[in-house]
Enzyme design. Structure first.
Site, PDB file in Angstrom:
ATOM      1  N   HIS A   1     -39.561   7.466  43.501  1.00 10.87           N
ATOM      2  CA  HIS A   1     -41.013   7.532  43.308  1.00 10.87           C
ATOM      3  C   HIS A   1     -41.667   6.649  44.370  1.00 10.87           C
ATOM      4  O   HIS A   1     -42.444   5.744  44.070  1.00 10.87           O
ATOM      5  CB  HIS A   1     -41.410   7.107  41.905  1.00 10.87           C
ATOM      6  CG  HIS A   1     -41.044   8.125  40.860  1.00 10.87           C
ATOM      7  ND1 HIS A   1     -41.737   9.317  40.731  1.00 10.87           N
ATOM      8  CD2 HIS A   1     -40.077   8.137  39.926  1.00 10.87           C
ATOM      9  CE1 HIS A   1     -41.200  10.018  39.742  1.00 10.87           C
ATOM     10  NE2 HIS A   1     -40.178   9.337  39.250  1.00 10.87           N
TER      11      HIS A   1
ATOM     12  N   ASP B   1     -32.326  14.249  33.931  1.00 13.07           N
ATOM     13  CA  ASP B   1     -33.752  13.883  33.880  1.00 13.07           C
ATOM     14  C   ASP B   1     -34.433  14.617  32.720  1.00 13.07           C
ATOM     15  O   ASP B   1     -35.572  15.065  32.837  1.00 13.07           O
ATOM     16  CB  ASP B   1     -34.449  14.193  35.202  1.00 13.07           C
ATOM     17  CG  ASP B   1     -35.788  13.459  35.356  1.00 13.07           C
ATOM     18  OD1 ASP B   1     -36.071  12.559  34.538  1.00 13.07           O
ATOM     19  OD2 ASP B   1     -36.551  13.802  36.272  1.00 13.07           O
TER      20      ASP B   1
ATOM     21  N   GLY C   1     -31.309  23.860  39.806  1.00  9.96           N
ATOM     22  CA  GLY C   1     -31.668  24.943  40.712  1.00  9.96           C
ATOM     23  C   GLY C   1     -33.161  25.165  40.810  1.00  9.96           C
ATOM     24  O   GLY C   1     -33.596  26.067  41.539  1.00  9.96           O
TER      25      GLY C   1
ATOM     26  N   GLN D   1     -45.420  10.261  36.296  1.00 14.22           N
ATOM     27  CA  GLN D   1     -45.539   8.913  35.728  1.00 14.22           C
ATOM     28  C   GLN D   1     -47.020   8.549  35.550  1.00 14.22           C
ATOM     29  O   GLN D   1     -47.878   8.917  36.352  1.00 14.22           O
ATOM     30  CB  GLN D   1     -44.870   7.899  36.657  1.00 14.22           C
ATOM     31  CG  GLN D   1     -43.430   8.222  36.989  1.00 14.22           C
ATOM     32  CD  GLN D   1     -42.437   7.658  35.997  1.00 14.22           C
ATOM     33  OE1 GLN D   1     -42.700   6.690  35.313  1.00 14.22           O
ATOM     34  NE2 GLN D   1     -41.263   8.273  35.924  1.00 14.22           N
TER      35      GLN D   1
ATOM     36  N   ARG E   1     -38.433  13.688  63.053  1.00 20.00           N
ATOM     37  CA  ARG E   1     -38.987  12.500  63.712  1.00 20.00           C
ATOM     38  C   ARG E   1     -39.301  11.377  62.730  1.00 20.00           C
ATOM     39  O   ARG E   1     -39.594  10.259  63.159  1.00 20.00           O
ATOM     40  CB  ARG E   1     -40.248  12.874  64.500  1.00 20.00           C
ATOM     41  CG  ARG E   1     -39.940  13.645  65.800  1.00 20.00           C
ATOM     42  CD  ARG E   1     -41.157  13.763  66.696  1.00 20.00           C
ATOM     43  NE  ARG E   1     -42.171  14.621  66.116  1.00 20.00           N
ATOM     44  CZ  ARG E   1     -42.232  15.953  66.282  1.00 20.00           C
ATOM     45  NH1 ARG E   1     -41.297  16.555  67.021  1.00 20.00           N
ATOM     46  NH2 ARG E   1     -43.184  16.659  65.733  1.00 20.00           N
TER      47      ARG E   1
ATOM     48  N   HIS F   1     -35.601  22.057  40.401  1.00 18.45           N
ATOM     49  CA  HIS F   1     -36.113  20.851  41.050  1.00 18.45           C
ATOM     50  C   HIS F   1     -35.789  20.859  42.544  1.00 18.45           C
ATOM     51  O   HIS F   1     -36.548  20.326  43.353  1.00 18.45           O
ATOM     52  CB  HIS F   1     -35.501  19.600  40.411  1.00 18.45           C
ATOM     53  CG  HIS F   1     -36.227  19.114  39.201  1.00 18.45           C
ATOM     54  ND1 HIS F   1     -36.090  19.711  37.977  1.00 18.45           N
ATOM     55  CD2 HIS F   1     -37.102  18.085  39.037  1.00 18.45           C
ATOM     56  CE1 HIS F   1     -36.837  19.059  37.088  1.00 18.45           C
ATOM     57  NE2 HIS F   1     -37.464  18.080  37.717  1.00 18.45           N
TER      58      HIS F   1
ATOM     59  N   ALA G   1     -42.629  17.429  35.390  1.00 13.68           N
ATOM     60  CA  ALA G   1     -42.496  16.227  34.562  1.00 13.68           C
ATOM     61  C   ALA G   1     -41.046  15.895  34.257  1.00 13.68           C
ATOM     62  O   ALA G   1     -40.731  14.773  33.876  1.00 13.68           O
ATOM     63  CB  ALA G   1     -43.276  16.399  33.264  1.00 13.68           C
ATOM     64  N   GLY G   2     -40.159  16.866  34.391  1.00 10.97           N
ATOM     65  CA  GLY G   2     -38.759  16.636  34.062  1.00 10.97           C
ATOM     66  C   GLY G   2     -38.086  17.952  33.724  1.00 10.97           C
ATOM     67  O   GLY G   2     -38.629  19.032  33.981  1.00 10.97           O
TER      68      GLY G   2
END
Length: 384
Positions: free
Chosen positions: A193, A272, A247, A139, A225, A249, A309-310
Protein backbone atom coordinates in the site's frame (compact mmCIF):
# COMPACT_ATOMS: atom_id res chain seq x y z
CA UNK A 1 -1.91 -43.47 13.82
CA UNK A 2 -0.67 -44.41 10.36
CA UNK A 3 -1.82 -42.69 7.19
CA UNK A 4 -0.45 -43.69 3.82
CA UNK A 5 -0.73 -43.08 0.10
CA UNK A 6 1.18 -43.90 -3.04
CA UNK A 7 1.59 -40.14 -3.51
CA UNK A 8 3.04 -38.41 -0.44
CA UNK A 9 4.93 -35.11 -1.00
CA UNK A 10 8.45 -35.70 0.30
CA UNK A 11 11.60 -33.92 -0.81
CA UNK A 12 9.89 -32.08 -3.68
CA UNK A 13 8.33 -35.18 -5.21
CA UNK A 14 5.54 -37.69 -4.68
CA UNK A 15 6.57 -40.98 -3.12
CA UNK A 16 4.72 -44.04 -1.85
CA UNK A 17 4.99 -43.61 1.91
CA UNK A 18 3.48 -43.95 5.36
CA UNK A 19 3.26 -41.18 7.95
CA UNK A 20 3.29 -42.26 11.58
CA UNK A 21 1.46 -39.60 13.61
CA UNK A 22 1.93 -39.52 17.38
CA UNK A 23 -0.02 -36.78 19.13
CA UNK A 24 0.55 -33.48 17.31
CA UNK A 25 3.74 -34.57 15.53
CA UNK A 26 4.91 -36.75 12.67
CA UNK A 27 6.91 -39.41 14.52
CA UNK A 28 8.39 -40.97 11.40
CA UNK A 29 7.96 -41.57 7.68
CA UNK A 30 8.41 -45.00 6.13
CA UNK A 31 8.06 -46.70 2.74
CA UNK A 32 4.48 -47.51 1.80
CA UNK A 33 3.27 -50.75 3.39
CA UNK A 34 6.03 -50.93 6.02
CA UNK A 35 3.63 -51.01 8.96
CA UNK A 36 0.39 -52.95 8.93
CA UNK A 37 -2.71 -50.80 8.52
CA UNK A 38 -5.34 -51.29 11.26
CA UNK A 39 -8.90 -50.05 11.54
CA UNK A 40 -7.67 -46.92 13.34
CA UNK A 41 -5.33 -46.01 10.46
CA UNK A 42 -6.09 -44.61 7.01
CA UNK A 43 -5.03 -45.72 3.54
CA UNK A 44 -5.64 -42.95 1.01
CA UNK A 45 -4.62 -45.14 -1.91
CA UNK A 46 -3.44 -42.82 -4.73
CA UNK A 47 -4.69 -39.50 -3.37
CA UNK A 48 -2.13 -36.72 -2.95
CA UNK A 49 -0.90 -36.06 0.59
CA UNK A 50 0.77 -32.65 1.00
CA UNK A 51 1.77 -30.33 3.87
CA UNK A 52 -0.92 -28.14 5.44
CA UNK A 53 -1.43 -24.71 3.86
CA UNK A 54 -0.38 -21.49 5.62
CA UNK A 55 -2.23 -18.21 4.90
CA UNK A 56 -0.33 -15.14 6.15
CA UNK A 57 -2.78 -12.54 4.84
CA UNK A 58 -6.48 -13.12 5.48
CA UNK A 59 -8.97 -10.75 7.08
CA UNK A 60 -11.78 -13.18 7.70
CA UNK A 61 -14.42 -15.63 6.46
CA UNK A 62 -17.77 -17.13 7.46
CA UNK A 63 -19.15 -13.67 8.22
CA UNK A 64 -16.33 -12.74 10.62
CA UNK A 65 -13.74 -9.98 10.22
CA UNK A 66 -10.62 -9.77 12.40
CA UNK A 67 -11.41 -6.14 13.26
CA UNK A 68 -14.76 -7.18 14.77
CA UNK A 69 -13.01 -8.55 17.88
CA UNK A 70 -15.60 -11.26 18.56
CA UNK A 71 -14.06 -14.39 20.17
CA UNK A 72 -16.79 -16.72 18.91
CA UNK A 73 -16.32 -15.47 15.33
CA UNK A 74 -12.58 -16.07 15.41
CA UNK A 75 -13.02 -19.53 16.93
CA UNK A 76 -15.56 -20.50 14.27
CA UNK A 77 -13.20 -19.31 11.52
CA UNK A 78 -10.28 -21.36 12.86
CA UNK A 79 -12.46 -24.46 13.23
CA UNK A 80 -13.90 -24.26 9.72
CA UNK A 81 -10.99 -23.03 7.58
CA UNK A 82 -9.29 -26.47 7.39
CA UNK A 83 -12.00 -27.33 4.84
CA UNK A 84 -9.73 -25.70 2.24
CA UNK A 85 -6.55 -27.26 3.63
CA UNK A 86 -5.41 -24.29 5.75
CA UNK A 87 -3.75 -25.48 8.97
CA UNK A 88 -2.03 -22.26 10.09
CA UNK A 89 -2.99 -18.64 9.73
CA UNK A 90 -2.28 -14.99 10.53
CA UNK A 91 -5.59 -13.20 11.22
CA UNK A 92 -5.12 -9.87 9.49
CA UNK A 93 -6.31 -6.44 10.55
CA UNK A 94 -7.31 -3.60 8.25
CA UNK A 95 -6.81 0.13 8.81
CA UNK A 96 -9.21 1.60 11.37
CA UNK A 97 -9.06 3.89 14.39
CA UNK A 98 -6.77 2.93 17.31
CA UNK A 99 -9.52 1.74 19.65
CA UNK A 100 -10.81 -0.72 17.03
CA UNK A 101 -7.35 -2.06 16.18
CA UNK A 102 -6.48 -2.39 19.86
CA UNK A 103 -9.61 -4.45 20.50
CA UNK A 104 -8.96 -6.56 17.40
CA UNK A 105 -5.43 -7.62 18.35
CA UNK A 106 -6.46 -8.14 21.97
CA UNK A 107 -9.22 -10.48 20.79
CA UNK A 108 -6.77 -12.62 18.82
CA UNK A 109 -4.50 -12.82 21.86
CA UNK A 110 -7.44 -13.78 24.09
CA UNK A 111 -8.58 -16.63 21.83
CA UNK A 112 -5.02 -17.88 21.29
CA UNK A 113 -4.43 -18.02 25.05
CA UNK A 114 -7.81 -19.46 26.06
CA UNK A 115 -7.82 -22.18 23.41
CA UNK A 116 -9.59 -23.03 20.16
CA UNK A 117 -9.88 -25.82 17.57
CA UNK A 118 -8.62 -26.05 14.02
CA UNK A 119 -6.01 -24.00 12.19
CA UNK A 120 -3.19 -22.71 14.37
CA UNK A 121 -2.96 -18.96 14.93
CA UNK A 122 0.72 -18.25 14.31
CA UNK A 123 0.35 -14.56 15.09
CA UNK A 124 -1.27 -11.41 13.77
CA UNK A 125 -0.70 -9.64 10.45
CA UNK A 126 -1.04 -5.91 11.17
CA UNK A 127 -1.96 -4.38 7.79
CA UNK A 128 -2.05 -0.64 8.27
CA UNK A 129 -2.63 1.98 9.47
CA UNK A 130 0.86 3.02 8.33
CA UNK A 131 0.04 3.19 4.63
CA UNK A 132 0.14 5.59 1.69
CA UNK A 133 -2.98 7.57 0.84
CA UNK A 134 -2.58 7.25 -2.93
CA UNK A 135 -2.22 3.46 -2.81
CA UNK A 136 -4.56 2.84 0.12
CA UNK A 137 -6.89 0.70 -2.01
CA UNK A 138 -9.91 -0.15 0.14
CA UNK A 139 -8.21 0.87 3.42
CA UNK A 140 -10.07 3.59 5.36
CA UNK A 141 -8.44 6.94 4.49
CA UNK A 142 -9.60 8.65 7.68
CA UNK A 143 -7.64 6.16 9.79
CA UNK A 144 -4.31 6.14 7.91
CA UNK A 145 -1.50 7.31 10.19
CA UNK A 146 2.21 8.05 10.12
CA UNK A 147 4.40 5.15 11.29
CA UNK A 148 5.08 5.38 15.01
CA UNK A 149 7.22 3.09 17.13
CA UNK A 150 5.46 4.32 20.26
CA UNK A 151 1.99 3.61 18.88
CA UNK A 152 3.02 0.23 17.49
CA UNK A 153 4.33 -0.76 20.92
CA UNK A 154 0.88 0.06 22.31
CA UNK A 155 -0.72 -2.30 19.81
CA UNK A 156 1.89 -4.98 20.47
CA UNK A 157 1.24 -4.75 24.21
CA UNK A 158 -2.51 -5.23 23.63
CA UNK A 159 -1.66 -8.21 21.40
CA UNK A 160 0.53 -9.75 24.12
CA UNK A 161 3.40 -9.77 21.63
CA UNK A 162 1.47 -11.71 18.98
CA UNK A 163 1.90 -9.23 16.10
CA UNK A 164 4.36 -11.17 13.94
CA UNK A 165 3.96 -9.39 10.60
CA UNK A 166 3.30 -5.79 9.60
CA UNK A 167 2.49 -4.11 6.28
CA UNK A 168 3.68 -0.52 5.97
CA UNK A 169 4.61 2.07 3.34
CA UNK A 170 8.38 2.56 3.69
CA UNK A 171 8.37 6.07 2.18
CA UNK A 172 6.44 7.36 5.20
CA UNK A 173 8.62 5.59 7.79
CA UNK A 174 10.97 8.41 8.82
CA UNK A 175 14.54 7.12 8.98
CA UNK A 176 12.96 3.64 8.66
CA UNK A 177 12.50 3.76 12.43
CA UNK A 178 9.53 1.39 12.62
CA UNK A 179 11.04 -0.93 10.03
CA UNK A 180 14.21 -1.24 12.06
CA UNK A 181 12.37 -1.61 15.35
CA UNK A 182 10.10 -4.35 14.06
CA UNK A 183 12.81 -6.33 12.29
CA UNK A 184 15.01 -6.22 15.39
CA UNK A 185 12.16 -7.41 17.60
CA UNK A 186 11.20 -10.37 15.40
CA UNK A 187 8.28 -8.83 13.51
CA UNK A 188 8.37 -9.41 9.75
CA UNK A 189 8.12 -6.14 7.82
CA UNK A 190 6.34 -6.23 4.47
CA UNK A 191 6.18 -3.23 2.16
CA UNK A 192 2.81 -2.49 0.62
CA UNK A 193 0.00 0.00 0.00
CA UNK A 194 2.89 2.22 -0.98
CA UNK A 195 3.95 4.85 -3.51
CA UNK A 196 7.60 4.03 -2.88
CA UNK A 197 10.07 4.26 -5.73
CA UNK A 198 12.75 1.66 -6.40
CA UNK A 199 15.52 3.29 -4.35
CA UNK A 200 13.34 3.84 -1.29
CA UNK A 201 12.19 0.24 -1.45
CA UNK A 202 15.82 -0.91 -1.58
CA UNK A 203 16.53 1.14 1.54
CA UNK A 204 13.51 -0.45 3.20
CA UNK A 205 15.03 -3.86 2.50
CA UNK A 206 18.44 -2.69 3.72
CA UNK A 207 16.81 -1.65 7.00
CA UNK A 208 15.03 -4.93 7.60
CA UNK A 209 12.00 -5.36 5.33
CA UNK A 210 11.64 -9.00 4.23
CA UNK A 211 8.52 -9.09 2.09
CA UNK A 212 6.12 -7.29 -0.26
CA UNK A 213 2.37 -7.25 0.39
CA UNK A 214 0.13 -8.57 -2.43
CA UNK A 215 2.58 -7.80 -5.25
CA UNK A 216 1.09 -5.84 -8.19
CA UNK A 217 -1.79 -4.58 -6.01
CA UNK A 218 -1.58 -1.45 -3.88
CA UNK A 219 1.90 -0.41 -5.06
CA UNK A 220 3.86 1.42 -7.73
CA UNK A 221 3.94 -0.64 -10.91
CA UNK A 222 6.81 -1.64 -13.14
CA UNK A 223 8.16 0.72 -15.79
CA UNK A 224 11.45 0.23 -17.56
CA UNK A 225 12.66 3.69 -16.47
CA UNK A 226 11.09 3.58 -12.99
CA UNK A 227 10.89 0.02 -11.69
CA UNK A 228 8.80 0.89 -8.62
CA UNK A 229 7.88 -1.64 -5.95
CA UNK A 230 6.98 -4.30 -8.49
CA UNK A 231 10.39 -3.88 -10.09
CA UNK A 232 12.01 -4.16 -6.66
CA UNK A 233 10.16 -7.43 -6.04
CA UNK A 234 11.50 -8.70 -9.36
CA UNK A 235 15.07 -7.44 -8.94
CA UNK A 236 15.65 -8.54 -5.34
CA UNK A 237 15.00 -12.24 -5.66
CA UNK A 238 15.72 -12.99 -1.99
CA UNK A 239 12.84 -10.89 -0.70
CA UNK A 240 9.54 -12.69 -0.24
CA UNK A 241 6.47 -11.55 -2.13
CA UNK A 242 2.83 -12.22 -1.29
CA UNK A 243 0.63 -12.90 -4.31
CA UNK A 244 -3.15 -13.28 -4.61
CA UNK A 245 -3.68 -16.21 -6.95
CA UNK A 246 -7.33 -15.84 -7.96
CA UNK A 247 -6.57 -14.85 -11.56
CA UNK A 248 -8.51 -11.61 -11.01
CA UNK A 249 -6.29 -9.48 -8.78
CA UNK A 250 -3.49 -10.23 -11.26
CA UNK A 251 -3.64 -11.62 -14.80
CA UNK A 252 -2.57 -15.23 -15.25
CA UNK A 253 0.40 -14.04 -17.32
CA UNK A 254 1.41 -11.70 -14.48
CA UNK A 255 1.23 -14.62 -12.05
CA UNK A 256 3.48 -16.62 -14.36
CA UNK A 257 5.92 -13.73 -14.64
CA UNK A 258 6.06 -13.36 -10.87
CA UNK A 259 6.76 -17.04 -10.21
CA UNK A 260 9.27 -17.20 -13.05
CA UNK A 261 11.24 -14.39 -11.39
CA UNK A 262 10.88 -15.46 -7.76
CA UNK A 263 11.45 -19.15 -8.40
CA UNK A 264 10.15 -21.79 -6.04
CA UNK A 265 11.54 -20.29 -2.82
CA UNK A 266 10.24 -16.73 -2.38
CA UNK A 267 6.64 -16.56 -3.63
CA UNK A 268 3.93 -16.64 -0.93
CA UNK A 269 0.35 -17.34 -1.96
CA UNK A 270 -2.25 -15.46 0.10
CA UNK A 271 -6.03 -15.36 0.01
CA UNK A 272 -6.51 -11.75 1.23
CA UNK A 273 -9.98 -13.07 2.01
CA UNK A 274 -12.75 -11.07 3.62
CA UNK A 275 -15.63 -11.97 5.92
CA UNK A 276 -17.81 -12.57 2.83
CA UNK A 277 -15.88 -15.75 2.05
CA UNK A 278 -18.17 -18.80 2.34
CA UNK A 279 -21.20 -16.53 2.84
CA UNK A 280 -24.33 -16.32 0.64
CA UNK A 281 -24.23 -13.91 -2.28
CA UNK A 282 -26.15 -10.66 -1.86
CA UNK A 283 -25.28 -10.07 1.80
CA UNK A 284 -23.96 -6.68 2.84
CA UNK A 285 -20.51 -6.33 4.40
CA UNK A 286 -18.06 -3.71 5.60
CA UNK A 287 -14.27 -3.44 5.49
CA UNK A 288 -12.75 -0.88 7.81
CA UNK A 289 -16.18 0.69 8.23
CA UNK A 290 -16.77 1.03 4.47
CA UNK A 291 -19.40 -1.08 2.61
CA UNK A 292 -18.42 -3.53 -0.11
CA UNK A 293 -20.10 -6.12 -2.28
CA UNK A 294 -18.95 -9.34 -3.92
CA UNK A 295 -19.30 -9.74 -7.68
CA UNK A 296 -19.85 -12.87 -9.73
CA UNK A 297 -16.08 -13.07 -10.27
CA UNK A 298 -15.61 -13.55 -6.52
CA UNK A 299 -13.92 -10.16 -6.11
CA UNK A 300 -15.03 -7.79 -3.36
CA UNK A 301 -15.30 -4.13 -4.39
CA UNK A 302 -16.14 -1.04 -2.39
CA UNK A 303 -19.82 -0.37 -3.02
CA UNK A 304 -20.40 1.85 -6.04
CA UNK A 305 -16.76 1.74 -7.17
CA UNK A 306 -14.31 -0.46 -9.05
CA UNK A 307 -11.87 -0.42 -6.11
CA UNK A 308 -10.98 -3.99 -5.16
CA UNK A 309 -11.44 -4.61 -1.44
CA UNK A 310 -10.23 -8.20 -1.27
CA UNK A 311 -11.10 -11.72 -2.31
CA UNK A 312 -13.09 -14.79 -1.39
CA UNK A 313 -10.35 -17.12 -2.64
CA UNK A 314 -9.71 -20.49 -1.02
CA UNK A 315 -6.09 -21.63 -0.92
CA UNK A 316 -6.77 -25.01 -2.55
CA UNK A 317 -8.47 -23.21 -5.43
CA UNK A 318 -5.51 -20.83 -5.68
CA UNK A 319 -3.21 -23.83 -5.97
CA UNK A 320 -5.33 -25.18 -8.82
CA UNK A 321 -5.32 -21.81 -10.62
CA UNK A 322 -1.53 -21.57 -10.36
CA UNK A 323 -0.86 -25.05 -11.70
CA UNK A 324 -3.65 -25.56 -14.21
CA UNK A 325 -4.20 -22.02 -15.51
CA UNK A 326 -1.05 -19.98 -14.83
CA UNK A 327 1.15 -22.98 -15.73
CA UNK A 328 3.32 -22.80 -12.62
CA UNK A 329 5.28 -25.99 -11.80
CA UNK A 330 3.58 -27.92 -9.02
CA UNK A 331 6.54 -27.73 -6.63
CA UNK A 332 6.76 -23.93 -6.89
CA UNK A 333 3.01 -23.53 -6.50
CA UNK A 334 2.86 -25.84 -3.48
CA UNK A 335 5.88 -24.22 -1.84
CA UNK A 336 4.12 -20.86 -2.03
CA UNK A 337 1.45 -21.99 0.43
CA UNK A 338 3.54 -24.33 2.61
CA UNK A 339 7.29 -24.05 3.21
CA UNK A 340 7.72 -20.49 1.89
CA UNK A 341 5.29 -18.82 4.33
CA UNK A 342 6.76 -21.03 7.06
CA UNK A 343 10.24 -19.70 6.25
CA UNK A 344 8.92 -16.13 6.09
CA UNK A 345 7.47 -16.49 9.59
CA UNK A 346 10.55 -18.36 10.88
CA UNK A 347 8.31 -21.35 11.64
CA UNK A 348 10.04 -23.70 9.19
CA UNK A 349 11.49 -25.73 12.06
CA UNK A 350 8.04 -27.29 12.56
CA UNK A 351 5.76 -26.17 9.71
CA UNK A 352 5.66 -26.30 5.93
CA UNK A 353 6.79 -29.82 5.05
CA UNK A 354 6.16 -33.46 5.82
CA UNK A 355 9.11 -34.51 7.93
CA UNK A 356 9.77 -36.42 11.15
CA UNK A 357 9.48 -34.12 14.15
CA UNK A 358 7.30 -31.59 12.33
CA UNK A 359 3.71 -30.74 13.23
CA UNK A 360 1.25 -33.21 11.74
CA UNK A 361 -0.37 -30.56 9.51
CA UNK A 362 -1.48 -32.59 6.51
CA UNK A 363 -3.85 -32.19 3.57
CA UNK A 364 -5.28 -34.96 1.40
CA UNK A 365 -6.14 -33.72 -2.11
CA UNK A 366 -8.05 -35.15 -5.03
CA UNK A 367 -6.63 -34.59 -8.49
CA UNK A 368 -9.15 -31.76 -8.96
CA UNK A 369 -7.67 -30.08 -5.82
CA UNK A 370 -10.73 -30.70 -3.66
CA UNK A 371 -9.78 -31.35 -0.04
CA UNK A 372 -10.70 -34.82 1.19
CA UNK A 373 -9.24 -34.50 4.68
CA UNK A 374 -7.17 -32.05 6.69
CA UNK A 375 -5.17 -32.89 9.81
CA UNK A 376 -4.33 -29.97 12.11
CA UNK A 377 -1.46 -31.01 14.39
CA UNK A 378 -2.63 -34.60 14.14
CA UNK A 379 -6.36 -33.98 14.59
CA UNK A 380 -8.59 -34.90 11.65
CA UNK A 381 -10.82 -31.97 10.66
CA UNK A 382 -13.79 -31.78 8.31
CA UNK A 383 -13.53 -35.15 6.59
CA UNK A 384 -15.33 -35.35 3.22
Amino acid sequence: MIIQSKRVWIGGQFSAAQLNIQGEKIEGIYPWGTKEITNTDKDYDNLRIVPGFIDVHTHGAYGFDTNEAKPEGLRHWMKQIPEEGVTAILPTTVTQMPEILTAAVANVAKVAEEGYEGAEILGIHFEGPYLDMQYKGAQAPEAIAAPSVEQFCMYQEAAHGRIKYITLAPEHDLDFALTKFCSRSGVVVSMGHSSSNYNTALMGIANGAMSMTHVYNGMTGYHHREPGLVGTAFRVREIFGEIICDGCHSHLAALNNFFTVKGKDYAVMISDSLQAKYCPAGNHYELGGHPYEVGEDGLARLTGTNTIAGSTLSINKGLKILVEDAMIPFDAALNSCTINPARLLRADNRKGKLSAGFDADIVVLKDNYDVIQTYCRGTAMLSV
